[in-house]
Design a protein around this motif. Sequence first.
Motif, PDB file in Angstrom:
ATOM      1  N   GLY A  35       0.739  -1.512   0.405  1.00  0.00           N
ATOM      2  CA  GLY A  35      -0.398   0.143   0.005  1.00  0.00           C
ATOM      3  C   GLY A  35       0.781   0.975  -0.010  1.00  0.00           C
ATOM      4  O   GLY A  35       0.320   2.987   0.277  1.00  0.00           O
ATOM      5  N   ASP A  36       2.249   1.117  -0.340  1.00  0.00           N
ATOM      6  CA  ASP A  36       3.127   2.292  -0.579  1.00  0.00           C
ATOM      7  C   ASP A  36       3.719   2.093  -1.344  1.00  0.00           C
ATOM      8  O   ASP A  36       4.636   0.808  -1.284  1.00  0.00           O
ATOM      9  N   THR A  37       3.882   2.727  -2.473  1.00  0.00           N
ATOM     10  CA  THR A  37       5.251   2.607  -3.760  1.00  0.00           C
ATOM     11  C   THR A  37       6.392   2.751  -3.451  1.00  0.00           C
ATOM     12  O   THR A  37       6.709   2.033  -3.361  1.00  0.00           O
ATOM     13  N   ALA A  38       7.068   3.880  -2.486  1.00  0.00           N
ATOM     14  CA  ALA A  38       7.794   4.152  -2.164  1.00  0.00           C
ATOM     15  C   ALA A  38       8.733   2.706  -1.273  1.00  0.00           C
ATOM     16  O   ALA A  38       9.502   2.206  -1.768  1.00  0.00           O
ATOM     17  N   LEU A  39       7.984   2.495  -0.250  1.00  0.00           N
ATOM     18  CA  LEU A  39       8.558   1.894   0.404  1.00  0.00           C
ATOM     19  C   LEU A  39       8.538   0.321  -0.069  1.00  0.00           C
ATOM     20  O   LEU A  39       9.382  -0.444  -0.183  1.00  0.00           O
ATOM     21  N   GLU A  40       7.562  -0.063  -0.747  1.00  0.00           N
ATOM     22  CA  GLU A  40       7.524  -1.775  -1.832  1.00  0.00           C
ATOM     23  C   GLU A  40       8.933  -1.109  -2.335  1.00  0.00           C
ATOM     24  O   GLU A  40       9.190  -2.248  -2.877  1.00  0.00           O
ATOM     25  N   GLU A  41       9.332  -0.083  -3.458  1.00  0.00           N
ATOM     26  CA  GLU A  41      10.184  -0.444  -4.398  1.00  0.00           C
ATOM     27  C   GLU A  41      11.691  -0.297  -3.573  1.00  0.00           C
ATOM     28  O   GLU A  41      12.403  -1.372  -3.819  1.00  0.00           O
ATOM     29  N   VAL A  42      11.723  -0.218  -2.584  1.00  0.00           N
ATOM     30  CA  VAL A  42      13.034  -0.659  -1.525  1.00  0.00           C
ATOM     31  C   VAL A  42      13.424  -1.609  -1.176  1.00  0.00           C
ATOM     32  O   VAL A  42      14.348  -2.294  -1.562  1.00  0.00           O
ATOM     33  N   SER A  58       7.783   6.798   4.403  1.00  0.00           N
ATOM     34  CA  SER A  58       7.003   6.907   4.110  1.00  0.00           C
ATOM     35  C   SER A  58       5.922   6.868   4.579  1.00  0.00           C
ATOM     36  O   SER A  58       6.025   8.119   5.376  1.00  0.00           O
ATOM     37  N   SER A  59       4.169   7.045   4.112  1.00  0.00           N
ATOM     38  CA  SER A  59       3.025   7.763   4.647  1.00  0.00           C
ATOM     39  C   SER A  59       2.869   7.661   6.237  1.00  0.00           C
ATOM     40  O   SER A  59       2.521   8.044   6.508  1.00  0.00           O
ATOM     41  N   ARG A  60       3.883   6.445   6.749  1.00  0.00           N
ATOM     42  CA  ARG A  60       3.308   5.694   7.773  1.00  0.00           C
ATOM     43  C   ARG A  60       4.877   5.851   8.516  1.00  0.00           C
ATOM     44  O   ARG A  60       4.788   5.750  10.602  1.00  0.00           O
ATOM     45  N   GLY A  61       5.549   6.770   8.487  1.00  0.00           N
ATOM     46  CA  GLY A  61       6.544   7.014   8.867  1.00  0.00           C
ATOM     47  C   GLY A  61       7.704   7.186   8.542  1.00  0.00           C
ATOM     48  O   GLY A  61       8.336   6.662   7.294  1.00  0.00           O
ATOM     49  N   VAL A  62       9.757   6.692   9.314  1.00  0.00           N
ATOM     50  CA  VAL A  62      10.580   6.852   9.088  1.00  0.00           C
ATOM     51  C   VAL A  62      10.809   5.328   8.922  1.00  0.00           C
ATOM     52  O   VAL A  62      10.786   3.970  10.713  1.00  0.00           O
ATOM     53  N   HIS A  63      10.750   4.258   8.616  1.00  0.00           N
ATOM     54  CA  HIS A  63      11.340   2.919   7.720  1.00  0.00           C
ATOM     55  C   HIS A  63      13.367   2.588   7.925  1.00  0.00           C
ATOM     56  O   HIS A  63      13.705   3.670   7.137  1.00  0.00           O
ATOM     57  N   ILE A  64      13.552   1.761   8.514  1.00  0.00           N
ATOM     58  CA  ILE A  64      14.391   1.097   7.558  1.00  0.00           C
ATOM     59  C   ILE A  64      14.197  -0.628   7.682  1.00  0.00           C
ATOM     60  O   ILE A  64      13.492  -1.310   8.472  1.00  0.00           O
ATOM     61  N   VAL A  65      14.519  -0.929   6.556  1.00  0.00           N
ATOM     62  CA  VAL A  65      13.876  -1.993   5.919  1.00  0.00           C
ATOM     63  C   VAL A  65      15.465  -3.345   5.890  1.00  0.00           C
ATOM     64  O   VAL A  65      16.204  -3.240   5.327  1.00  0.00           O
ATOM     65  N   GLN A  66      15.128  -4.562   6.206  1.00  0.00           N
ATOM     66  CA  GLN A  66      15.849  -6.104   5.686  1.00  0.00           C
ATOM     67  C   GLN A  66      14.946  -6.806   5.508  1.00  0.00           C
ATOM     68  O   GLN A  66      13.784  -7.096   5.691  1.00  0.00           O
ATOM     69  N   ARG A  67      15.235  -7.453   3.816  1.00  0.00           N
ATOM     70  CA  ARG A  67      15.532  -7.873   3.601  1.00  0.00           C
ATOM     71  C   ARG A  67      15.124  -9.433   3.799  1.00  0.00           C
ATOM     72  O   ARG A  67      16.672  -9.714   3.642  1.00  0.00           O
TER      73      ARG A  67
END
Length: 203
Positions: free
Chosen positions: A170-177, A192-201
């Motif tokens: 539901g968030d294109t920018a986050l999904e692209e990352v 994103s629209s929810r806040g600031v994230h760090i993500v690990q695949r």
Amino acid sequence: HHLVLLSSGATSLSDEEVFTRVCGFARQPKAASLLVAADAAARNSQRGTDGAQRFGSCIVAVLEVSATSKEPANKKARKDGGDKVRARHILLKHKDLKQKMDPKAHLRTKGPISRPLAQAEREILRLKETLSKDLSQFPAIARKHSECKSALQPGQMAGDLGWISKGGLGDTALEEVVFALEMHELSDLVISSRGVHIVQRIA
């Protein structure tokens, strides 16, 4: 290649100190920029610098230069490698969010969020620094700091977003990352629209 532009306030760090910080976050220009600027501001504060000179600014650009215009096969395979990936994240909210109600939020304080975006970025940058040294701490750090309900999951599942299909976040920018990450890679800071994230695949 990295291109680093510094304000005069950021020159309190030596070239070697800037180089070390930028190389510590290769391919992650936002985190590198914030780290250099924050450390320069802290150094200027320690030295008693006044006025605008106290604050350092930094812009880091990552430039990929190649002789051919063709995308490398392994990079293309990573991006188009599947319809689903599995990831985990740490989320920090800030008061500048347009979306005031988030059903997936797990707020650690009562009342409205008072943290500005810049503070959320600084806090998550420090978490990212810790994780870049030891990724095995991800679940513990997510459980302690993340403001998403995913942090409440037990054990190694803390922060787990589960299997994500294209269009499912539901968030294109986050999904692209998320889909651009290599296996076990830690992302740059993502807003994103929810806040600031760090993500690990993770899969």
